[in-house]
Design an enzyme around this catalytic site. Structure first.
Site, PDB file in Angstrom:
ATOM      1  N   TYR A  53       0.830  -0.912   0.314  1.00  8.52           N
ATOM      2  CA  TYR A  53       0.081   0.387   0.016  1.00  8.52           C
ATOM      3  C   TYR A  53       0.807   1.209  -0.633  1.00  8.52           C
ATOM      4  O   TYR A  53       1.832   1.090   0.430  1.00  8.52           O
ATOM      5  CB  TYR A  53      -1.056  -0.028   1.336  1.00  8.52           C
ATOM      6  N   GLU A  77      -4.177   7.607  -4.524  1.00  9.97           N
ATOM      7  CA  GLU A  77      -3.892   5.990  -3.257  1.00  9.97           C
ATOM      8  C   GLU A  77      -3.289   4.967  -4.331  1.00  9.97           C
ATOM      9  O   GLU A  77      -3.958   4.615  -5.199  1.00  9.97           O
ATOM     10  CB  GLU A  77      -5.335   5.521  -2.750  1.00  9.97           C
TER      11      GLU A  77
END
Length: 402
Positions: free
Chosen positions: A119, A207
């Site tokens: 991530y 993101e």
């Protein structure tokens, strides 16, 4: 302002970020033609909506055991079958709510082997007034769950705007992800591309979930497999090209209407409509409504320089929500004069034939003139002395009318 995944990846690729090849499609035939242009034999068919959790989502119109909004296809026939099921149907995910979103666009990408997922995100850290990089080895998962259950697996690095991105930031991210050697260099390169994109486009958040290590014939490569990019709407006047990427079908019609009048409006799930000037005062107003046992139906900030037209438009937008059973107007007149607000309230109430309770609290510049206008309007407007009094009165009126 948010954009679709395929638009985000096209943008990131311009700044040197490694993404698998992909082609958007607006129809079943376009999806099949897109797959023909990819190496294959593995393809990924991805629903394009402004919401996360697509892979685990469910389509309203399909059986409960049907696959979600991200599917693998091993042939052109499977691409066609997946595209046929997805397009035009409503995908419900953890972020869309029960209403879901209708899928009108697909993204057909080249399938890749995945060795490890990470991530990585860039966002504005309000506490430090800096761009923050958030990195975690737990890619592919809900980052909120990771933060709650295993916060030690999240690393946050802030970047001083005076220096910008430095080499040590890239090394810190690579270390946080446990990457070494060539993969560490690739991570640093991707971070630079993300940072350059963030600054150049006035982004509010980028993101990447997942950022993945993918085995290839040339060795392990880092690829951005999913990307969500949001921009600061206040900066879009500087980015006409990015503003053209806006997909109005993904936005609430009331929010679109509000943007035409420069109103900050967000629909919520409650039953008391709110019209306030100032974001902080609006938040306090919503809080005190909840404190008194009911829930706000919206956030609506008319701003500090609203005129009669703006106030009238705000009223109409609030009343278009069928869930609204009462309205609380809370205005502190500084730049905005209370008499102007009162004129707008009266005009709007008469124009829309107001049929729900209305409580108004005015304070500040020309407050007495404003109160006189409301009192002489002939409308059943309930006046309030302060915010606490206003919240109690609107809750009482709504419950009385129920």
């Amino acid at each position: 302002m948010n954009i679709h995944e395929y638009q985000a990846k096209e943008l990131l690729a311009k700044y040197g970020v490694a993404v698998p090849k992909g082609i958007p499609a607006m129809s079943v035939e376009e999806a099949v033609e897109a797959a023909k242009q990819l190496p294959g034999p593995l393809y990924v068919v991805k629903a394009q909506i402004h919401a996360g959790g697509r892979g685990k989502g469910k389509f309203k119109e399909l059986p409960a055991d049907a696959k979600g909004g991200v599917r693998l296809a091993k042939s052109l026939d499977e691409v066609r079958a997946h595209a046929t099921e997805m397009l035009g149907n409503t995908l419900v995910t953890i972020q869309t709510g029960d209403a879901g979103k209708q899928v009108q666009r697909l993204y057909i990408t080249d399938g890749v082997d995945i060795g490890k997922e990470f991530y990585l995100a860039l966002l504005v850290d309000r506490a430090t007034s800096r761009i923050a990089v958030v990195a975690s080895t737990e890619g592919g998962m809900d980052i909120e769950t990771v933060a709650h259950d295993t916060p030690e697996k999240i690393t946050t690095i802030t970047i001083d705007p005076a220096t910008g991105l430095m080499a040590h930031h890239g090394r810190a991210v690579a270390k946080a992800l446990g990457l070494t050697g060539d993969l560490a260099k690739q991570a640093q390169s991707i971070l630079k591309g993300l940072y350059d994109t963030f600054v150049a486009t006035d982004a509010s958040q980028i993101e990447i979930n997942p950022l993945a290590v993918c085995p290839t014939a040339e060795g392990d490569k880092l690829f951005v497999l999913d990307a969500k990019v949001g921009f600061d709407s206040n900066a879009m006047f500087r980015h006409k090209d990015l503003a053209e990427l806006r997909d109005l079908t993904e936005e609430d019609p009331a929010e679109i209407e509000a943007s035409k009048y420069d109103l900050a409006y967000i629909k919520l799930d409650g039953n008391i409509g709110c019209m306030v000037n100032g974001a902080g005062l609006a938040m306090a107003t919503m809080d005190i409504i909840k404190l008194n046992g009911e829930f706000p139906a919206n956030f609506l900030d008319v701003g500090g320089g609203a005129n009669k037209e703006k106030v009238t438009a705000a009223f109409k937008i609030i009343l278009k929500d069928p869930a609204v059973k009462g309205i609380l107007v809370n205005i502190f007149g500084g730049i905005m004069k209370c008499d102007i607000i009162a004129d707008g309230i009266v005009a709007a109430a008469k124009e829309v034939n107001l049929s729900v309770p209305l409580v108004v609290r005015l304070e500040g510049t020309n407050v007495q003139q404003g109160k006189d206008i409301l009192a002489n309007s002939g409308l059943p407007i309930v006046a309030a002395n302060d915010l606490g009094d206003a919240a109690k009165k609107i809750v009482t009126e709504v419950r009385k009318a129920a």
